[in-house]
Design a protein around this motif. Sequence first.
Motif, PDB file in Angstrom:
ATOM      1  N   LYS A 105       0.846  -1.195   0.000  1.00 37.88           N
ATOM      2  CA  LYS A 105       0.000   0.000   0.000  1.00 37.88           C
ATOM      3  C   LYS A 105       0.877   1.240   0.000  1.00 37.88           C
ATOM      4  O   LYS A 105       2.034   1.202   0.406  1.00 37.88           O
ATOM      5  N   ALA A 106       0.297   2.332  -0.450  1.00 37.17           N
ATOM      6  CA  ALA A 106       1.015   3.605  -0.409  1.00 37.17           C
ATOM      7  C   ALA A 106       1.253   4.005   1.036  1.00 37.17           C
ATOM      8  O   ALA A 106       0.428   3.723   1.897  1.00 37.17           O
ATOM      9  N   ALA A 135      11.407   5.366  -4.905  1.00 37.36           N
ATOM     10  CA  ALA A 135      12.000   5.036  -6.198  1.00 37.36           C
ATOM     11  C   ALA A 135      11.136   5.656  -7.292  1.00 37.36           C
ATOM     12  O   ALA A 135       9.916   5.802  -7.131  1.00 37.36           O
ATOM     13  N   LEU A 136      11.775   6.026  -8.389  1.00 35.05           N
ATOM     14  CA  LEU A 136      11.023   6.658  -9.483  1.00 35.05           C
ATOM     15  C   LEU A 136       9.925   5.751 -10.025  1.00 35.05           C
ATOM     16  O   LEU A 136       8.904   6.237 -10.506  1.00 35.05           O
ATOM     17  N   TRP A 140       3.231   3.567  -6.081  1.00 37.23           N
ATOM     18  CA  TRP A 140       2.414   4.510  -5.325  1.00 37.23           C
ATOM     19  C   TRP A 140       2.958   5.939  -5.357  1.00 37.23           C
ATOM     20  O   TRP A 140       2.393   6.833  -4.763  1.00 37.23           O
ATOM     21  N   ARG A 141       4.039   6.171  -6.073  1.00 35.10           N
ATOM     22  CA  ARG A 141       4.645   7.514  -6.124  1.00 35.10           C
ATOM     23  C   ARG A 141       3.676   8.556  -6.682  1.00 35.10           C
ATOM     24  O   ARG A 141       3.538   9.655  -6.140  1.00 35.10           O
ATOM     25  N   GLN A 146       0.000  13.304  -6.244  1.00 23.17           N
ATOM     26  CA  GLN A 146      -1.350  13.865  -6.357  1.00 23.17           C
ATOM     27  C   GLN A 146      -1.844  14.351  -5.004  1.00 23.17           C
ATOM     28  O   GLN A 146      -2.452  15.411  -4.901  1.00 23.17           O
ATOM     29  N   ARG A 147      -1.568  13.565  -3.969  1.00 23.43           N
ATOM     30  CA  ARG A 147      -1.984  13.932  -2.618  1.00 23.43           C
ATOM     31  C   ARG A 147      -1.303  15.227  -2.180  1.00 23.43           C
ATOM     32  O   ARG A 147      -1.928  16.097  -1.596  1.00 23.43           O
ATOM     33  N   LEU A 148      -0.025  15.363  -2.498  1.00 23.37           N
ATOM     34  CA  LEU A 148       0.715  16.576  -2.152  1.00 23.37           C
ATOM     35  C   LEU A 148       0.149  17.784  -2.892  1.00 23.37           C
ATOM     36  O   LEU A 148      -0.062  18.836  -2.299  1.00 23.37           O
TER      37      LEU A 148
END
Length: 165
Positions: A105-106, A135-136, A140-141, A146-148
């Motif tokens: 999970k993220a 990691a690039l 979940w990156r 998007q959350r930021l």
Amino acid sequence: PSQPAVPASPRFEGGAAFVSARQSLLDGPANLNQWIVIADAMARRGRFGDAAEVLLGAVERSPGDPQGWLALGDALFAHSGGRALNGAASFAYDRADRASIRAGKAPLPVAELSLRSGRQDMARQWLERRIREAALNAPWRAELEQRLAASESSQSGQSTATPAP
């Protein structure tokens, strides 16, 4: 006896809010881990140090459970007055995120909990840190980015409101 009493530092009273915010992150019913249930009862009454001691049993028993680490981080954060992230709380929150990542999970529990309990600055800082460390090709990156972005746009849309503790 002849000296005036030293005033106690203001006590952080956000226990019930922390417990509610963390429990709102669960997919199912409230956590059934007996250690967390006991600690939540203590936290709701402002007994954060006692809650942290109980939660040490939770993370010792189930070190891969992000909920135990998350609850411990909240108890430690609140025990220190709920104003600034201390080293012990940061360590527990970090373990919560890492346990989430291992579960596929993220690492959102800390950022999401921070947002839900009115700690937007902390959520933004935590998201920025996790994005820097990711990691690039982490699956979940993009979710974190998007959350930021959503966090920053909602914060810039606010007026001069005073941040919650």
